[in-house]
Enzyme design. Structure first.
Site, PDB file in Angstrom:
ATOM      1  N   THR A  31       0.824  -1.211   0.000  1.00  0.00           N
ATOM      2  CA  THR A  31       0.000   0.000   0.000  1.00  0.00           C
ATOM      3  C   THR A  31       0.861   1.266   0.000  1.00  0.00           C
ATOM      4  O   THR A  31       2.069   1.220   0.245  1.00  0.00           O
ATOM      5  CB  THR A  31      -0.941   0.018   1.217  1.00  0.00           C
ATOM      6  N   ASP A  32       0.207   2.384  -0.265  1.00  0.00           N
ATOM      7  CA  ASP A  32       0.878   3.681  -0.228  1.00  0.00           C
ATOM      8  C   ASP A  32       0.334   4.496   0.948  1.00  0.00           C
ATOM      9  O   ASP A  32      -0.396   3.973   1.791  1.00  0.00           O
ATOM     10  CB  ASP A  32       0.717   4.411  -1.564  1.00  0.00           C
ATOM     11  N   PHE A  33       0.655   5.761   0.981  1.00  0.00           N
ATOM     12  CA  PHE A  33       0.245   6.605   2.108  1.00  0.00           C
ATOM     13  C   PHE A  33      -1.269   6.735   2.236  1.00  0.00           C
ATOM     14  O   PHE A  33      -1.771   7.084   3.301  1.00  0.00           O
ATOM     15  CB  PHE A  33       0.891   7.993   1.993  1.00  0.00           C
ATOM     16  N   SER A  34      -2.015   6.438   1.159  1.00  0.00           N
ATOM     17  CA  SER A  34      -3.477   6.549   1.221  1.00  0.00           C
ATOM     18  C   SER A  34      -4.133   5.262   1.732  1.00  0.00           C
ATOM     19  O   SER A  34      -5.350   5.183   1.808  1.00  0.00           O
ATOM     20  CB  SER A  34      -4.038   6.883  -0.163  1.00  0.00           C
TER      21      SER A  34
END
Length: 153
Positions: A31-34
């Site tokens: 996943t990313d920061f979102s």
């Protein structure tokens, strides 16, 4: 090791109706920061699907490389549509099927799904190469993957 002798055969997915189905769980690292799956993580999921469809027709990429003088598959072209987003802990399925076979290349149709929802759709052309040059796809692999083409028609 053949699938019959594998203590965890479900890890390689399964063939169903001319397509290879591979389960993939989303981890924090995907996943990313979102908190959604980072776009490049889908490329890794698709790569696993392409690797496992070969294993499902009993052709491991490592065997191709070792036994056929360094034969490998490289991505030549990819068209990809991002249609939805997965999040951590989702269980996805990567669906891979043969779409077109040519002399030294093949195109695979792939989807990443969450249940019935298609999150990513991609057409991926891969080329068989040896020593940096295109070579004909081996007949045994061509026959095994072409059977998938016929089953999905």
């Amino acid at each position: 090791m053949s699938e019959a002798g594998c203590p965890w055969p479900h890890l390689a997915g399964l063939m169903q109706d001319g397509a290879h189905i591979l389960p993939v769980r989303v981890y924090y690292e995907d996943t990313d920061f979102s908190a959604r799956v980072y776009h490049a993580s889908y490329l890794r999921f698709l790569e696993r699907g392409r690797t496992e469809i070969l294993r499902a027709v009993e052709v491991a990429q490592s065997d191709l490389h070792a036994e056929m003088g360094g034969l490998a598959f490289v991505v030549r072209k990819m068209n990809i549509d991002f249609l939805g987003a997965a999040v951590m802990d989702d269980v996805l399925t990567v669906v891979t099927r043969s779409k077109e076979m040519r002399g030294a290349s093949m195109t695979l149709e792939q989807e990443v799904r969450r249940g019935d929802e298609v999150l990513v759709r991609a057409d991926v052309m891969v080329a068989a190469v040896r020593d940096g040059r295109a070579v004909r796809i081996p007949d045994n692999l061509r026959a095994a993957l072409s059977a998938g083409l016929e089953a999905s028609s």
